[in-house]
Design a protein around this motif. Structure first.
Motif, mmCIF file in Angstrom:
data_model
loop_
_atom_site.group_PDB
_atom_site.id
_atom_site.type_symbol
_atom_site.label_atom_id
_atom_site.label_comp_id
_atom_site.label_asym_id
_atom_site.label_seq_id
_atom_site.Cartn_x
_atom_site.Cartn_y
_atom_site.Cartn_z
ATOM 1 N N ALA A 147 0.771 -1.302 -0.099
ATOM 2 C CA ALA A 147 -0.002 -0.030 0.032
ATOM 3 C C ALA A 147 1.101 1.241 0.125
ATOM 4 O O ALA A 147 0.603 2.293 -0.623
ATOM 5 N N HIS A 148 1.896 1.151 0.612
ATOM 6 C CA HIS A 148 2.837 2.379 0.800
ATOM 7 C C HIS A 148 3.593 2.621 -0.641
ATOM 8 O O HIS A 148 3.504 3.719 -1.124
ATOM 9 N N LEU A 149 3.805 1.533 -1.174
ATOM 10 C CA LEU A 149 4.630 1.610 -2.524
ATOM 11 C C LEU A 149 3.558 2.208 -3.346
ATOM 12 O O LEU A 149 4.039 2.835 -4.484
ATOM 13 N N GLN A 150 2.403 1.608 -3.556
ATOM 14 C CA GLN A 150 1.425 2.199 -4.453
ATOM 15 C C GLN A 150 0.995 3.644 -3.924
ATOM 16 O O GLN A 150 0.842 4.488 -5.392
ATOM 17 N N ASN A 151 1.206 4.223 -2.920
ATOM 18 C CA ASN A 151 0.825 5.541 -2.652
ATOM 19 C C ASN A 151 1.942 6.087 -3.143
ATOM 20 O O ASN A 151 1.654 7.453 -3.826
ATOM 21 N N LEU A 152 2.993 5.932 -3.074
ATOM 22 C CA LEU A 152 4.206 6.549 -3.489
ATOM 23 C C LEU A 152 4.204 6.757 -4.934
ATOM 24 O O LEU A 152 4.376 7.662 -5.756
ATOM 25 N N ALA A 153 3.725 5.296 -5.552
ATOM 26 C CA ALA A 153 3.733 5.512 -7.218
ATOM 27 C C ALA A 153 2.793 6.558 -7.766
ATOM 28 O O ALA A 153 2.533 7.121 -8.618
ATOM 29 N N ASP A 154 1.485 6.618 -6.768
ATOM 30 C CA ASP A 154 0.360 7.350 -7.208
ATOM 31 C C ASP A 154 0.794 8.898 -6.892
ATOM 32 O O ASP A 154 0.500 9.890 -8.029
ATOM 33 N N HIS A 155 1.685 9.013 -5.991
ATOM 34 C CA HIS A 155 1.985 10.527 -5.889
ATOM 35 C C HIS A 155 3.010 11.020 -6.969
ATOM 36 O O HIS A 155 3.033 11.983 -7.459
ATOM 37 N N LEU A 156 3.986 9.998 -7.268
ATOM 38 C CA LEU A 156 4.973 10.278 -8.258
ATOM 39 C C LEU A 156 4.215 10.513 -9.738
ATOM 40 O O LEU A 156 4.576 11.423 -10.565
ATOM 41 N N HIS A 157 3.067 9.698 -10.038
ATOM 42 C CA HIS A 157 2.425 9.899 -11.130
ATOM 43 C C HIS A 157 1.681 11.182 -11.407
ATOM 44 O O HIS A 157 1.653 11.785 -12.073
ATOM 45 N N SER A 158 1.011 11.640 -10.127
ATOM 46 C CA SER A 158 0.501 12.940 -10.006
ATOM 47 C C SER A 158 1.410 14.132 -10.235
ATOM 48 O O SER A 158 1.139 15.102 -10.902
ATOM 49 N N SER A 159 2.581 13.809 -9.761
ATOM 50 C CA SER A 159 3.774 14.951 -9.895
ATOM 51 C C SER A 159 4.264 14.919 -11.530
ATOM 52 O O SER A 159 4.337 15.990 -12.094
ATOM 53 N N ASN A 160 4.280 13.651 -12.227
ATOM 54 C CA ASN A 160 4.513 13.471 -13.627
ATOM 55 C C ASN A 160 3.465 14.460 -14.229
ATOM 56 O O ASN A 160 3.775 15.277 -15.085
ATOM 57 N N THR A 161 2.267 14.153 -14.058
ATOM 58 C CA THR A 161 0.909 14.974 -14.741
ATOM 59 C C THR A 161 1.344 16.637 -14.678
ATOM 60 O O THR A 161 1.127 17.270 -15.374
ATOM 61 N N GLU A 162 1.491 17.096 -13.273
ATOM 62 C CA GLU A 162 1.432 18.396 -13.187
ATOM 63 C C GLU A 162 2.833 18.971 -13.980
ATOM 64 O O GLU A 162 2.844 20.026 -14.300
ATOM 65 N N LEU A 163 3.971 18.360 -13.711
ATOM 66 C CA LEU A 163 4.938 18.593 -14.626
ATOM 67 C C LEU A 163 4.590 18.732 -16.128
ATOM 68 O O LEU A 163 5.340 19.975 -16.763
ATOM 69 N N LYS A 164 4.095 17.859 -16.622
ATOM 70 C CA LYS A 164 3.693 17.901 -17.931
ATOM 71 C C LYS A 164 2.804 19.033 -18.475
ATOM 72 O O LYS A 164 3.134 19.875 -19.360
ATOM 73 N N LYS A 165 1.915 19.653 -17.474
ATOM 74 C CA LYS A 165 1.134 21.031 -17.688
ATOM 75 C C LYS A 165 2.017 22.405 -17.960
ATOM 76 O O LYS A 165 1.675 23.065 -18.687
ATOM 77 N N TYR A 166 3.135 22.147 -16.973
ATOM 78 C CA TYR A 166 3.979 23.432 -16.913
ATOM 79 C C TYR A 166 4.891 23.268 -18.194
ATOM 80 O O TYR A 166 5.777 24.637 -18.374
ATOM 81 N N GLN A 167 4.915 22.358 -18.916
ATOM 82 C CA GLN A 167 5.973 22.235 -20.008
ATOM 83 C C GLN A 167 5.337 23.366 -21.198
ATOM 84 O O GLN A 167 6.139 23.435 -22.074
ATOM 85 N N THR A 168 4.376 23.699 -20.987
ATOM 86 C CA THR A 168 3.510 24.674 -22.262
ATOM 87 C C THR A 168 3.744 26.071 -21.664
ATOM 88 O O THR A 168 3.472 26.971 -22.501
ATOM 89 N N THR A 169 4.576 26.361 -20.696
ATOM 90 C CA THR A 169 4.747 27.699 -20.193
ATOM 91 C C THR A 169 6.082 28.178 -20.743
ATOM 92 O O THR A 169 6.846 27.896 -21.856
#
Length: 385
Positions: A147-169
């Protein structure tokens, strides 16, 4: 690994064992054995009282449950408890004088983790309790880690999505955000590797429960028959039929032990090799056919739930010097892709669905042919390949 009882006494204080028996002398004897090992003991003289204690919030780590009790027998109590607690959450060991195969089947069908036949020794009682408490504890730890590893993976996935949005700036931020994205992807890859190892450990632990449980049951049955044989021998009541029956039962029990322990050994060997390769970043030379077989063995907890026949063929002499962890990941991805996408519907009959992996050497190269008879790809998807 189950620790010896002598080293567990200091930790036993955190474990509560509920002993259920309608005979007060049995409660006293078992309670004394457990108290000497520093277990916290709670007693119930009937199945109804045991269920009432659990409903009131008793945090029992294991239940020793007598089968032959008035009004409500141990099988019924076990069935009711299993509606609330899984075998990993609350191990239940049935205690009875019955040792027939039908009784064992009834006990395990009711949801029991183990079956202890009277009379039993103090050492056998404590070893079984220690075994199931440690298995339950390990299972909980594995679930928490996953469960901890899955939470970490979800958190990193969320960070990845946020980074992609800022690539258009602004272009000045592109290089900084790209650097962070690469680092996040690296962490995500490492996290996915650890999550894979966690699932692999959980799967192997689950697979080991069956051969180890059968081995314990076969050993107990053999000990019981040996004791009865010894009594007849000492009383000079031994007959030729008794001797032949004992030899037959002994051969059968040892055969069961050998087969199941060999199965457990194969699972452990496969898991160790594949787990080491997943964590290693070095190349090594390995026989391809044998290694693919090891990878398939670690995938057995997933593949056994399907009717898919996995066929492996080829030249067993072919070896390559490569990244074994990456190779195992490729085979795992192939197989899981077939299970999820190629065979969305279960087979009508066994053997109708299959995966075939063939290993050959072509000059100085490896030729690996992977195929299945699944539904294939649509024309639209093929155009994009």
């Amino acid at each position: 690994i189950v620790e010896p009882i002598s080293t567990m006494n200091a930790e036993n204080q955190e474990f509560c064992i509920l002993v259920v028996d309608d005979e007060s002398i049995n409660l006293r004897v078992i309670g004394n054995h457990l108290s000497l090992c520093r277990y916290r003991v709670k007693e119930a003289t009937s199945g109804a009282q045991a269920l009432e204690l659990m409903e009131q919030g008793l945090a029992a780590d294991l239940i020793l449950l007598d089968v032959m009790m008035p009004q409500m027998n141990g099988f019924k109590v076990c069935q009711i408890l299993r509606q609330t607690y899984s075998a990993n959450e609350l191990p239940i060991i049935l205690v009875t004088a019955k040792s027939q195969t039908t009784d064992l089947i009834a006990g395990f069908s009711s949801g029991a983790n183990d079956y202890l036949t009277k009379p039993f020794s103090k050492h056998e009682l404590l070893m079984r309790i220690n075994l199931h408490i440690q298995l339950s504890k390990s299972s909980r730890v594995l679930q928490e880690n996953e469960a901890h590893l899955q939470n970490l993976a979800d958190h990193l996935h969320s960070s990845n999505t946020e980074l992609k949005k800022y690539q258009t700036t602004l272009e000045m931020m592109v290089e900084q955000r790209t650097s962070k994205l690469n680092e996040a992807q690296k962490q995500l890859f490492e996290s996915e590797k650890m999550a894979l190892l966690g699932r692999l450990v959980a799967g192997v632990a689950h697979e080991l429960n069956t051969p180890l449980g059968i081995s314990v049951t076969a050993s107990s049955a053999l000990i019981d028959k040996t004791k009865k044989f010894q009594v007849k021998y000492l009383n000079q009541q031994l007959t030729k039929d008794d001797m032949e029956n004992f030899l037959t039962d002994s051969l059968q029990a040892t055969g069961i032990l050998l087969a199941n322990l060999d199965r457990a050994s194969q699972l452990i060997d496969s898991f160790k090799q594949v787990a080491v390769d997943q964590a290693s970043e070095n190349t090594r030379c390995f026989p391809v056919l044998d290694y693919v077989e090891q990878v398939l063995r670690t995938l057995h907890p997933r593949t056994k739930k399907t009717e898919i026949d996995i066929r492996l063929s080829g030249n067993s002499e072919v070896k390559i010097d490569a990244y074994a962890g990456s190779f195992s990941q490729i085979i795992s991805n192939f197989v899981m892709n077939s299970i999820i996408h190629a065979f969305p519907e279960p087979a009508v009959k066994t053997g109708a669905q299959y995966i075939h992996i063939d290993i050959q050497q072509c000059d100085q190269s490896l030729l690996l042919v992977y195929s299945d008879n699944g539904q294939g790809m649509s024309d639209q998807d093929l155009e994009r390949v």
